[in-house]
Design a protein around this motif. Structure first.
Motif, PDB file in Angstrom:
ATOM      1  N   GLN A 165       0.839  -1.198   0.000  1.00 58.57           N
ATOM      2  CA  GLN A 165       0.000   0.000   0.000  1.00 58.57           C
ATOM      3  C   GLN A 165       0.867   1.239   0.000  1.00 58.57           C
ATOM      4  OE1 GLN A 165      -2.352  -0.620   3.478  1.00 58.57           O
ATOM      5  NE2 GLN A 165      -4.156  -1.210   2.304  1.00 58.57           N
ATOM      6  N   SER A 166       0.354   2.309  -0.616  1.00 58.63           N
ATOM      7  CA  SER A 166       1.083   3.573  -0.589  1.00 58.63           C
ATOM      8  C   SER A 166       1.114   4.118   0.822  1.00 58.63           C
ATOM      9  CB  SER A 166       0.391   4.593  -1.488  1.00 58.63           C
ATOM     10  OG  SER A 166       0.328   4.116  -2.805  1.00 58.63           O
ATOM     11  N   LYS A 167       2.207   4.777   1.156  1.00 58.19           N
ATOM     12  CA  LYS A 167       2.270   5.485   2.432  1.00 58.19           C
ATOM     13  C   LYS A 167       2.646   6.919   2.126  1.00 58.19           C
ATOM     14  CE  LYS A 167       3.169   1.344   5.043  1.00 58.19           C
ATOM     15  NZ  LYS A 167       3.249   0.340   3.977  1.00 58.19           N
ATOM     16  N   LEU A 168       1.596   7.766   2.054  1.00 61.32           N
ATOM     17  CA  LEU A 168       1.816   9.145   1.639  1.00 61.32           C
ATOM     18  C   LEU A 168       1.468  10.097   2.774  1.00 61.32           C
ATOM     19  CD1 LEU A 168       0.415   8.626  -1.922  1.00 61.32           C
ATOM     20  CD2 LEU A 168       2.807   9.087  -1.336  1.00 61.32           C
ATOM     21  N   PHE A 169       0.753  11.155   2.444  1.00 62.93           N
ATOM     22  CA  PHE A 169       0.401  12.134   3.477  1.00 62.93           C
ATOM     23  C   PHE A 169      -1.025  12.613   3.245  1.00 62.93           C
ATOM     24  CE2 PHE A 169       3.632  13.522   0.407  1.00 62.93           C
ATOM     25  CZ  PHE A 169       2.850  14.218  -0.488  1.00 62.93           C
ATOM     26  N   GLU A 170      -1.504  13.374   4.205  1.00 58.53           N
ATOM     27  CA  GLU A 170      -2.883  13.893   4.127  1.00 58.53           C
ATOM     28  C   GLU A 170      -2.977  14.979   3.041  1.00 58.53           C
ATOM     29  OE1 GLU A 170      -5.313  13.539   7.407  1.00 58.53           O
ATOM     30  OE2 GLU A 170      -4.346  11.660   6.743  1.00 58.53           O
ATOM     31  N   ASN A 171      -4.169  15.232   2.582  1.00 56.32           N
ATOM     32  CA  ASN A 171      -4.473  16.346   1.674  1.00 56.32           C
ATOM     33  C   ASN A 171      -3.443  16.566   0.571  1.00 56.32           C
ATOM     34  OD1 ASN A 171      -6.532  17.069   3.611  1.00 56.32           O
ATOM     35  ND2 ASN A 171      -4.833  17.921   4.819  1.00 56.32           N
ATOM     36  N   ASN A 193       4.988  18.820  -8.586  1.00 58.75           N
ATOM     37  CA  ASN A 193       5.318  18.388  -7.228  1.00 58.75           C
ATOM     38  C   ASN A 193       4.053  18.272  -6.386  1.00 58.75           C
ATOM     39  OD1 ASN A 193       8.002  18.261  -7.782  1.00 58.75           O
ATOM     40  ND2 ASN A 193       8.465  20.308  -6.970  1.00 58.75           N
ATOM     41  N   ILE A 194       3.963  17.171  -5.625  1.00 60.36           N
ATOM     42  CA  ILE A 194       2.779  16.939  -4.802  1.00 60.36           C
ATOM     43  C   ILE A 194       3.158  17.065  -3.324  1.00 60.36           C
ATOM     44  CG2 ILE A 194       0.971  15.286  -4.197  1.00 60.36           C
ATOM     45  CD1 ILE A 194       1.222  14.132  -6.972  1.00 60.36           C
ATOM     46  N   TYR A 195       2.421  17.904  -2.616  1.00 58.87           N
ATOM     47  CA  TYR A 195       2.723  18.158  -1.203  1.00 58.87           C
ATOM     48  C   TYR A 195       1.498  17.925  -0.339  1.00 58.87           C
ATOM     49  CZ  TYR A 195       6.974  20.624  -2.658  1.00 58.87           C
ATOM     50  OH  TYR A 195       8.187  20.951  -3.184  1.00 58.87           O
ATOM     51  N   ASP A 196       1.751  17.852   0.962  1.00 54.70           N
ATOM     52  CA  ASP A 196       0.692  17.914   1.952  1.00 54.70           C
ATOM     53  C   ASP A 196       0.281  19.388   2.048  1.00 54.70           C
ATOM     54  OD1 ASP A 196      -0.658  18.318   4.369  1.00 54.70           O
ATOM     55  OD2 ASP A 196       0.383  16.651   5.355  1.00 54.70           O
ATOM     56  N   MET A 197      -0.964  19.680   1.727  1.00 52.06           N
ATOM     57  CA  MET A 197      -1.396  21.072   1.599  1.00 52.06           C
ATOM     58  C   MET A 197      -1.151  21.862   2.877  1.00 52.06           C
ATOM     59  SD  MET A 197      -5.085  22.597   0.546  1.00 52.06           S
ATOM     60  CE  MET A 197      -5.911  22.025   2.004  1.00 52.06           C
ATOM     61  N   LYS A 198      -1.520  21.274   4.006  1.00 49.52           N
ATOM     62  CA  LYS A 198      -1.387  21.991   5.272  1.00 49.52           C
ATOM     63  C   LYS A 198       0.066  22.337   5.544  1.00 49.52           C
ATOM     64  CE  LYS A 198      -5.317  20.677   8.071  1.00 49.52           C
ATOM     65  NZ  LYS A 198      -5.772  19.508   8.792  1.00 49.52           N
ATOM     66  N   LYS A 199       0.939  21.375   5.284  1.00 48.77           N
ATOM     67  CA  LYS A 199       2.344  21.597   5.594  1.00 48.77           C
ATOM     68  C   LYS A 199       2.946  22.649   4.680  1.00 48.77           C
ATOM     69  CE  LYS A 199       3.479  17.508   8.104  1.00 48.77           C
ATOM     70  NZ  LYS A 199       4.058  16.174   8.093  1.00 48.77           N
ATOM     71  N   PRO A 216       8.158   9.341   0.877  1.00 44.62           N
ATOM     72  CA  PRO A 216       6.806   8.956   0.451  1.00 44.62           C
ATOM     73  C   PRO A 216       6.891   7.644  -0.313  1.00 44.62           C
ATOM     74  CG  PRO A 216       7.674  10.691  -0.961  1.00 44.62           C
ATOM     75  CD  PRO A 216       8.708  10.456   0.103  1.00 44.62           C
ATOM     76  N   ILE A 217       5.918   6.788  -0.089  1.00 43.89           N
ATOM     77  CA  ILE A 217       5.910   5.513  -0.817  1.00 43.89           C
ATOM     78  C   ILE A 217       4.638   5.459  -1.635  1.00 43.89           C
ATOM     79  CG2 ILE A 217       5.776   3.007  -0.575  1.00 43.89           C
ATOM     80  CD1 ILE A 217       7.235   3.576   2.230  1.00 43.89           C
ATOM     81  N   PHE A 218       4.780   5.404  -2.948  1.00 40.63           N
ATOM     82  CA  PHE A 218       3.596   5.299  -3.791  1.00 40.63           C
ATOM     83  C   PHE A 218       3.615   3.955  -4.513  1.00 40.63           C
ATOM     84  CE2 PHE A 218       1.337   5.864  -7.835  1.00 40.63           C
ATOM     85  CZ  PHE A 218       0.079   6.116  -7.309  1.00 40.63           C
ATOM     86  N   ASN A 228       5.688  14.236  -8.669  1.00 43.00           N
ATOM     87  CA  ASN A 228       6.758  13.930  -7.729  1.00 43.00           C
ATOM     88  C   ASN A 228       6.225  14.146  -6.318  1.00 43.00           C
ATOM     89  OD1 ASN A 228       9.236  13.705  -6.469  1.00 43.00           O
ATOM     90  ND2 ASN A 228       9.803  15.843  -6.906  1.00 43.00           N
ATOM     91  N   PHE A 229       6.176  13.087  -5.542  1.00 41.01           N
ATOM     92  CA  PHE A 229       5.695  13.233  -4.156  1.00 41.01           C
ATOM     93  C   PHE A 229       6.816  13.782  -3.286  1.00 41.01           C
ATOM     94  CE2 PHE A 229       2.905   9.961  -5.859  1.00 41.01           C
ATOM     95  CZ  PHE A 229       1.679  10.420  -5.415  1.00 41.01           C
ATOM     96  N   VAL A 230       6.493  14.795  -2.489  1.00 43.12           N
ATOM     97  CA  VAL A 230       7.508  15.340  -1.593  1.00 43.12           C
ATOM     98  C   VAL A 230       6.971  15.328  -0.172  1.00 43.12           C
ATOM     99  CG1 VAL A 230       9.088  17.235  -1.141  1.00 43.12           C
ATOM    100  CG2 VAL A 230       8.219  16.887  -3.452  1.00 43.12           C
ATOM    101  N   MET A 231       7.738  14.709   0.708  1.00 40.10           N
ATOM    102  CA  MET A 231       7.368  14.642   2.128  1.00 40.10           C
ATOM    103  C   MET A 231       7.928  15.882   2.816  1.00 40.10           C
ATOM    104  SD  MET A 231       5.881  11.849   3.352  1.00 40.10           S
ATOM    105  CE  MET A 231       6.069  10.340   4.200  1.00 40.10           C
ATOM    106  N   LEU A 232       7.072  16.606   3.531  1.00 41.71           N
ATOM    107  CA  LEU A 232       7.598  17.778   4.250  1.00 41.71           C
ATOM    108  C   LEU A 232       7.704  17.470   5.729  1.00 41.71           C
ATOM    109  CD1 LEU A 232       5.926  20.957   2.731  1.00 41.71           C
ATOM    110  CD2 LEU A 232       8.262  20.141   2.455  1.00 41.71           C
TER     111      LEU A 232
END
Lengths: 505, 403
Positions: free
Chosen positions: A444-450, A458-464, B339-341, B399-403
């Motif tokens: 399973q993917s392990k990503l972030f909220e929103n 580039n895809i980010y966590d909106m809140k952060k 991030p793991i997709f 591109n997934f970026v972890m903050l």
């Protein structure tokens, strides 16, 4: 599973650390056996004493009564010394039992942290656990300090001395974890093993074999044979033929049935070495091609090539004199392949090779650890291998590319703080190790909220991302307008209206 | 709930004597001691008898009877001792055998050496030593027997082989933690930032220490005069929960029952808060890499053993060589590094070579699956998740970026 970190159950941990109970228990049994020996000996002795005394008293003579009185005095002395010896065993028992109790309560702490759901307690427990593994690793692998050095400093008995500088023991003491590891067992193993590999000294191992004959016999171990063979070979190396033959007769002959081929080889070695000796010229031996000039031992590629008996002799015996000065190990490892080409020397040179010391040490450690049910390989390495793989993602070990901006302070803030890679697998210590290990498997993917996408992909966590913008503004790092964010990777500014909500699965 | 631990503990307790709480062997010692005292007493009697006979007291009959009594008692004591010491020994020995069986049956399940499949190269040792250096510096620098800057560096170097480039980054951490452990907050107060939480906690700690010393007036003075200015602005809650009770106790002139314990906790709180701040400020990881990896290793252990038993019973083997054959569920704080997709079509983690692409409907697929679905870009295709049609031209690399 009832866990906070998805960690294993307490029972699982207990099974993993079986040796923490197995070792002191083994030592306790040993102690009990000593008590038995003591009791057997003393009860029997006292029985005889009492019989003697009774016989004296039965005479009903005053003089005999007096002798009986002295006898009784002796009996009391005997009982007294027996009591003292028993007390010593009792103290040993007490210490070992305390160790076990400390360990039980260590795992009780784990159980408590789990039932209470106490995060910080559980973290602390795992820190202690990690420290134990480190202590174990350090004790097993630390070098033995030179004797001159230690004697000069402390002068006391060697055992105590070792406990006062071995980094593993020191570390565990400073962490108050020394009761959780049987460091005496590990230290003893390390001492015997290092005396083999570093000092080429067989005597500590021979002593240990003497003390544990039964165990080795039960396990059908070849250790004793290998050790005696080595002793024999060493005598030959030093030209002590008489001692060698004596050793052969006393210790090796008993293995005639099990190791006949080896014994044949060993006796062959004696003849071989004698025939290598310079006074007897190589030409007396018909097998050696006289064309081969007994000259350079090393082929062009730097590998050692032993072409004649004279070579063999020079290599192993001339070196010897110079070796005993300060370099105990042979620096040039010669290749097996090269030797097999050279007629039948390989079987002899293998016996003479210094690598045998390492092999014997390995063999010894294997027997020793299995006796106490300790894992032969360093547990720390095992956990590291498993742990690295569990954490290793496809993104690990890749340097991320950044574009820098005109704002020096901003770049520093972002690279040191915001985008700093804190992944343990990517750390400079572990990245080189992780390179060759497998990746984790994820279903399973392990990503972030929103997750939101910026126009640059580039895809980010909106809140952060918004929080970052607010911080940059507050710290005066970058002039942003309302509803604007900064992409920390390429330092472009985007409006919140550019956000695209994503639906990754 | 642990099943083994209570029964293990119970078994161990059986190695102690119920009456005196000492190990079972102690019974043998006790009996021997008693035996000795008896023998001594009887010896005195025998001695007296001999003396009386020598003196010539001619009550031969009485003397004879007394001697017989002594002899009888001597032999009785001996028999009793001999019997019970053997009995006690046997009991102890039986208990030990029971424990052996218990350990073998309940604790012995895996051979650790078998788990170590992907062995580390021997060359890894230098890197492992470095990681250990880092770990020891981070966690042990506050427990060293030396305090001076150069002494700490030398000590870490000599005992643990830590190189100076690592050790010097932790010197100040060690010094201040040591001070705090000794109850001295000055160096930490000097270090901490104004208006930080650490500053407020140190203020509380100081006040508690003063109170502990029994100096009521000074404590009151300190509490009222030294409270950080920002406390009322940012930390009203803490003021109420920490300072107010202290003031009350001060006025009543009575410390709470578990005051010592609370003081200890406050000290630990300050040490941990300071360590956190120190690591953050000096760009040092709060948790050492070694610790996080070991923890992950422990967690994945259970999955590994489960996998092994399944493999053994089902005779299935794993095909992908460069991946672990099982999915380990790690806690959140161990998965936030990258991030793991997982591509929903290929069920594979995206990589640099096979990066994720966004479809017009904002669902995401990997490049490989995109090429397969679009037949190398030659045709449009329906998103696997919604009815929207997509073509390769309309996709965008993301591109997934972890903050």
């Amino acid at each position: 599973m009832g866990s906070l970190f998805n960690e294993p159950s307490t029972d699982f941990h207990l099974k993993l650390n079986e040796q923490l109970f197995q070792i002191p228990h083994e030592l306790l049994r040993e102690n009990v056996r000593l008590v038995q020996k003591l009791i057997d000996k003393e009860t029997q002795g006292l029985n005889e004493d009492f019989q003697e005394m009774n016989a004296l008293l039965a005479e009903n003579e005053l003089d005999q009564d007096k002798v009986a009185l002295t006898k009784l005095g002796e009996i009391i002395k005997r009982v007294d010394s027996f009591e003292k010896k028993l007390n010593k065993r009792l103290n040993e028992d007490l210490q070992l039992l305390n160790r076990i109790r400390t360990r039980v309560s260590f795992f009780q702490d784990l159980e408590d942290a789990k039932t209470l759901g106490d995060h910080s307690k559980l973290t602390q427990w795992y820190q202690d656990y990690t420290n134990l593994l480190i202590g174990d690793y350090l004790i097993r692998n630390s070098k033995i300090r030179g004797k001159e050095l230690s004697e000069g400093k402390y002068g006391g008995d060697e055992d105590d001395d070792e406990r006062n500088w071995n980094p593993g023991v020191m570390f565990l003491r400073q962490q108050h974890l020394e009761q959780l590891i049987d460091y005496d067992i590990l230290l003893a193993a390390n001492r015997i093993s290092k005396s083999l590999t570093e000092e080429h000294d067989l005597s500590p191992l021979i002593e240990w074999i003497g003390e544990n004959k039964n165990f080795l016999k039960r396990n059908c171990s070849i250790l004793e044979f290998e050790v005696r063979l080595q002793e024999y070979v060493e005598f030959l190396k030093n030209g002590q033929y008489k001692n060698a033959i004596e050793c052969f007769q006393c210790f090796l002959l008993q293995f005639m049935e099990t190791n006949f081929a080896d014994l044949k080889l060993a006796s062959g070695l004696l003849v071989f070495i004698k025939s290598c000796e310079p006074p007897s010229p190589p030409s007396t031996d018909g097998i050696i091609d006289p064309q081969i000039i007994a000259g350079d031992e090393f082929a062009k590629d730097g590998n050692l090539v032993l072409k004649s008996k004279a070579d063999v002799h020079r290599h192993f015996f001339h070196r010897k004199a110079f070796k005993s000065a300060d370099t105990p190990t042979m620096s040039n490892a010669f290749k097996f392949n090269n030797l097999t080409k050279n007629m039948d020397f390989a079987r002899y040179t293998d016996l003479l090779d210094a690598k045998r010391w390492t092999a014997i040490s390995e063999l010894f450690l294997k027997e020793y650890y299995s006796m106490y049910g300790i894992s032969h390989l360093d547990p720390l390495l095992m956990y590291l291998s498993l742990g690295i793989s569990t954490l290793k993602t496809k993104e690990c070990l890749h340097e991320r590319e950044f574009s820098s901006s005109d704002f020096h302070k901003l770049d520093g803030f972002i690279h040191q703080g915001v985008l700093r890679n804190t992944c343990p697998v990517c750390s400079s210590e572990f990245a080189p190790i992780a390179k060759d290990l497998p990746y984790a498997h994820h279903t399973q993917s392990k990503l972030f909220e929103n997750p939101i996408m910026l126009p640059n992909g580039n895809i980010y966590d909106m809140k952060k991302l918004k929080t970052l913008a607010a911080t940059l503004l507050r710290e005066n790092l970058y002039p942003l307008k309302d509803n604007e964010v900064l992409d920390p990777i390429d330092k472009q500014v985007f409006s919140e209206t550019d956000f695209v909500t994503m639906y990754p699965t | 709930m642990s099943v083994i631990l209570p029964s293990l503990s119970q078994e161990i307790e059986r190695l102690y004597d119920e009456e005196n709480g000492q190990p079972l062997v102690s019974k043998c010692v006790e009996e021997t001691h008693e035996f000795k005292t008896q023998l001594k007493k009887l010896k005195a009697h025998l001695n007296k008898h001999i003396q009386e006979v020598e003196k010539g007291d001619d009550e031969k009959k009485g003397n004879k009877r007394r001697k017989d009594l002594v002899v009888e008692k001597l032999n009785k004591a001996h028999r009793q001792w001999d019997h019970s010491i053997k009995k006690n020994y046997k009991h102890a020995s039986q208990q030990h055998s029971k424990i052996s069986k218990f350990l073998q049956n309940k604790l012995h399940e895996f051979d650790l050496d078998e788990v170590y499949v992907n062995k580390l190269h021997p060359e890894s040792r230098t890197n492992i030593d470095k990681a250990i250096s880092f770990h020891i510096s981070r966690y042990n620098v506050g427990s060293l027997p030396v305090n001076g800057r150069q002494e700490i560096i030398d000590y870490l170097g000599q005992v643990y082989g830590v190189t100076q480039d690592i050790s010097e980054r932790f010197v100040q951490l060690g010094q201040i933690v040591q001070d705090l452990k000794n109850g001295d907050t000055r160096s930490c107060i000097e270090w901490c930032h104004d208006d930080s939480l650490l500053q407020f906690e140190l203020y509380t700690l100081n006040a508690m220490q003063l109170f502990q010393n029994g100096d009521v007036l000074n404590t009151y003075k300190y509490l009222t005069e030294n409270i950080p200015n920002s406390a009322f602005k940012y930390r009203q809650h803490q003021v109420i929960t920490q300072v107010s009770p202290l003031l009350t106790q001060l006025l009543l002139g009575k410390r709470a029952d578990d005051f010592d314990n609370k003081l200890q906790l406050q000290q630990e709180k300050c040490i941990s808060l300071f360590t956190k701040d120190y690591c953050a400020q000096n760009n040092l990881p709060f948790d050492s890499a070694l610790f996080l990896i070991i923890l992950s290793g422990v967690i994945s252990f259970q999955f590994f053993t489960k996998y092994k038993s399944i493999r053994a019973s089902a005779h299935v083997d794993w095909t992908t060589e460069d991946e672990l054959p099982f999915d380990v569920k790690l806690p959140e704080f161990l998965t936030r590094f990258h991030p793991i997709f997982i591509c929903p079509v290929l069920k594979e983690e995206t990589t640099l070579e096979n990066p994720p692409y966004s479809l017009p409907c904002h669902h995401i697929l990997s490049k490989k699956s995109l090429e397969r679905l679009s037949k190398n870009g030659t045709s449009t295709f329906k998103c696997p998740y919604c009815p929207v049609n997509a073509s390769k031209a309309k996709t965008k690399k993301v591109n997934f970026v972890m903050l």
